[in-house]
Scaffold this motif. Sequence first.
Motif, short mmCIF file in Angstrom:
data_model
loop_
_atom_site.label_atom_id
_atom_site.label_comp_id
_atom_site.label_asym_id
_atom_site.label_seq_id
_atom_site.Cartn_x
_atom_site.Cartn_y
_atom_site.Cartn_z
N GLY A 1 0.86 -1.12 0.00
CA GLY A 1 -0.04 0.02 -0.07
C GLY A 1 0.93 1.45 0.10
O GLY A 1 0.49 2.23 -0.86
N LEU A 2 1.86 1.40 0.60
CA LEU A 2 2.83 2.56 0.81
C LEU A 2 3.44 2.62 -0.29
O LEU A 2 3.50 3.72 -0.94
CB LEU A 2 3.81 2.08 1.96
N ARG A 3 3.96 1.51 -1.02
CA ARG A 3 4.68 1.75 -2.55
C ARG A 3 3.48 2.29 -3.44
O ARG A 3 3.87 3.09 -4.28
CB ARG A 3 5.20 0.32 -2.75
N ALA A 4 2.35 1.95 -3.33
CA ALA A 4 1.15 2.26 -4.32
C ALA A 4 1.19 3.66 -4.01
O ALA A 4 0.71 4.35 -5.06
CB ALA A 4 -0.23 1.63 -4.05
N ALA A 5 1.27 4.49 -3.02
CA ALA A 5 1.27 5.64 -2.80
C ALA A 5 2.69 6.49 -2.83
O ALA A 5 2.63 7.71 -2.65
CB ALA A 5 0.67 5.98 -1.33
N ASP A 6 3.53 5.85 -3.30
CA ASP A 6 4.77 6.30 -3.80
C ASP A 6 5.48 6.53 -2.44
O ASP A 6 6.28 7.53 -2.39
CB ASP A 6 4.54 7.44 -4.79
N VAL A 7 5.50 5.82 -1.60
CA VAL A 7 6.13 5.92 -0.17
C VAL A 7 7.07 4.79 -0.18
O VAL A 7 6.48 3.70 0.15
CB VAL A 7 5.15 6.19 0.90
N LYS A 8 8.47 4.91 -0.41
CA LYS A 8 9.44 3.64 -0.72
C LYS A 8 10.40 3.68 0.53
O LYS A 8 11.23 2.94 0.57
CB LYS A 8 9.76 3.71 -2.02
N THR A 9 10.68 5.08 1.04
CA THR A 9 11.82 4.98 2.03
C THR A 9 11.23 5.69 3.25
O THR A 9 10.17 6.11 3.50
CB THR A 9 12.85 5.88 1.36
#
Length: 332
Positions: free
Chosen positions: A19-27
């Motif tokens: 879900g975080l990666r889908a929201a462009d939160v990767k780091t």
Amino acid sequence: MAVLSEGMCPGLDEVLLRGLRAADVKTVEDLVSSDIEELARKCSVSYKALFAIRRVLLAQHTAFPVSGADLYEELLSSTAIISTGNPSLDKVLDSGLYTGEITELSGGPGSGKSQVCFGVAVHISYQLKQSVIFIDTTGGLTARRLLQMLQTETSNKEEQMEALQRIHIFRLFDVHSLLDCLHSLRSGRLQQASVGSGSVKAVIVDSVSAVIAPLLGGRQNEGMSLMIQVAGTLKTMAKDFNVAALVTNHVTRSGSGEVQPGLGVSWSHIPRTRVLLEQVEKSLVSQSTLRSATLIKSSRQPCHIKEVFDLQWWSRSKEGSSGKRKLEETDS
């Protein structure tokens, strides 16, 4: 820049990561810089759960930015202000000693540094019913002196003994013994001192300069290293255990003749608050017990605030028809 991964902290599982990666939160930086409420909606996860994960990551990666709101929330939840028992000194200190911080009293011989430390210890142990760690590096502290001060607070011997039991004294005369003691307190002795006798609210070191100053100067790099170790251990202990650290320091004179705290520039960054104590001459005949307290470093108040107080404040009889002295009573 740390990349978010499964198991990095409790609650950060594979489903949430997707879900975080889908929201462009990767780091980690992406996460701690995000609007948590909005991110929780996007990832279909509770705000509280995501906020808890964010706090853990912030603690693990302290180099990342933290918002002013978070810092203020931490301040409100963890910081306590402990009165010294003296209204004039409390005024200079913006109400008293702050837990989680190091406060320094500097002054020359006879300026009253030790007397103030004794008074603070007695006030915390008797009036506030909390424990104090008192590290004496000069040999100036005696149980008799503490008892004399407590006898002005109460004539009840049982209360006097109970208060004395809340003051835990360590006599150490070199920097290595001081470091060993501080490490021991950090690793569990501080909690042991709290059992059955009130929580430890203050750690007093009188004086920190007595064991450090002889090692400084010239090419003695080891002295500087030991000083930084003492400073780091004190700061960490004050923060982790939410206690107020009170230390005393000697004074030197600058090239222009101005009185200034000792231990040099490196140490000057360690205390959050610094107060200079000086004698106030009452007359040439009688020795004055009046002292001035001047604020020379603070993040809360303008520097150079100055108050005059009487060292005998902590040794005056507090008992009378009205019972115990009120903490907010002012010195006339």
